[in-house]
Design an enzyme around this catalytic site. Structure first.
Site, PDB file in Angstrom:
ATOM      1  CD  GLU A  32      -1.005   0.500   3.708  1.00 29.15           C
ATOM      2  OE1 GLU A  32      -1.369   1.694   3.750  1.00 29.15           O
ATOM      3  OE2 GLU A  32      -1.293  -0.338   4.584  1.00 29.15           O
ATOM      4  CB  VAL A 113      -6.215  -2.133   3.836  1.00 29.81           C
ATOM      5  CG1 VAL A 113      -6.584  -3.605   3.661  1.00 29.81           C
ATOM      6  CG2 VAL A 113      -5.018  -2.011   4.780  1.00 29.81           C
ATOM      7  CB  SER A 147     -12.056   0.328   8.225  1.00 26.96           C
ATOM      8  OG  SER A 147     -11.252   0.254   7.074  1.00 26.96           O
ATOM      9  CG  ASP A 149      -9.187  -1.289   5.341  1.00 24.21           C
ATOM     10  OD1 ASP A 149      -9.334  -0.565   4.333  1.00 24.21           O
ATOM     11  OD2 ASP A 149      -8.285  -1.110   6.191  1.00 24.21           O
ATOM     12  CE  LYS A 166      -3.449   1.227  10.505  1.00 25.71           C
ATOM     13  NZ  LYS A 166      -4.073   0.470   9.414  1.00 25.71           N
TER      14      LYS A 166
END
Length: 313
Positions: A32, A113, A147, A149, A166
């Site tokens: 990324e 991501v 998110s 993601d 995270k």
């Protein structure tokens, strides 16, 4: 009449060494670019990006850092492009919703991501290395801050090697969301799901996988069965670089409190929290971040190599 494939070929510029590797069935690992523009300060961002590419190359694998530069989607950046991207003042965080707008307006974008997974799939890359995935933010029951993601993992056929989610997130709810979406969460030589800066989040992975060969076989079977969607490959930060759980969790609470006081929300919250953590941990969080990404690169290269062997055979 222009086909979708013709359109993609015009929109995506694949670096020659990446194109050659993909055409010959050699392993490639996607990387990324938000880590360059939003995840780390200069010059650590450039140094880490180049070091991660070097680690991947050392194992005979081709790295493909993904970004959008002046409206051109790049799969594989030159050293100059990485350095220029790190210094550019206005770079949009590029997730699925942002890609068409960034391309149409000919802006520069650093892929998240989700954005990296999407472009990697278009290019034919199956393994992607990052630091940690996004997920359900703390307090999401009130804010609905989840998110993109996670949705990308639900539908895009790319395996994501990460140090878990995270630590700033609600990891329990993140894992529940992934389970609902049918995304396998696999631990690379671990039963515990890591929490980015620490090796154990307090939650378990779905299955422990002992080798890169076994992991590649799981990927191969999943997608050949038509079970679309990504795979989370959780790879804990090396023990010698992990932070004390109580220490980092207190720092995260302090950073989160400040983000609420400053009304920081949406796509700005993660860069703010990472920057604030670096400040209040006196650089310890940044050092851990760098080391876990490098470790993920080694594991990702091993898995990409085994997956290429399976498909070449």
């Amino acid at each position: 009449m222009e086909t979708k494939i013709d359109f993609l070929k015009k929109q995506i510029h694949i670096k020659e060494e990446v194109k050659d590797a993909l055409a010959s069935g050699r392993p490639v690992v996607a990387l990324e670019s938000t880590i360059i523009t939003h995840g780390m300060p200069y010059p650590a961002n450039v140094e880490t990006a180049l070091e991660v590419e070097r680690i991947i190359r050392e194992q005979g694998v081709i790295p493909a850092t993904i970004a959008i530069i002046n409206g051109v989607t790049k799969v594989g950046l030159t050293e100059k492009e990485i350095k220029d991207l790190a210094k550019e003042k206005y770079v949009v965080k590029a997730s699925r919703r942002d890609l068409p707008v960034i391309l149409a307006k000919k802006l520069s974008g650093a892929t998240t991501v989700a954005g990296t997974m999407l472009v990697a799939r278009m290019a034919g890359i199956k393994v992607f290395v990052t630091g940690g995935i996004g997920g359900v933010h703390r307090g999401a029951t009130e804010t609905m801050d989840i998110s993109a993601d996670l949705q990308e993992l639900a539908k895009t056929n790319v395996a994501v090697v990460c140090a878990g989610a995270k630590s700033i997130l609600d990891i329990g709810l993140t894992l529940e969301y992934l389970e609902t979406q049918g995304v396998p969460v696999l631990g690379y030589q671990t039963k515990q799901f890591p929490a980015f800066y620490t090796r154990d989040s307090g939650f378990n992975v779905d299955y422990q996988v002992e080798s890169a060969e076994e992991m590649a076989n799981i990927m191969n079977i999943k997608w050949n069965m038509g079970l679309d969607g990504g795979i989370v490959i959780a790879n804990p930060i090396p023990a010698e670089h992990a932070l004390d759980e109580n220490y980092i969790n207190q720092k995260i609470r302090d950073a989160l409190k400040e983000s609420v006081e400053n009304k920081i929300i949406g796509k700005e919250i993660t860069p703010f929290l990472l920057s604030k953590l670096e400040e209040i941990t006196e650089g310890k969080s940044l050092t851990a971040n760098i080391e876990l990404v490098k470790h993920n690169a080694k594991v990702g290269a091993l898995i990409a190599t085994e997956y290429a062997k399976l498909n070449k055979a």
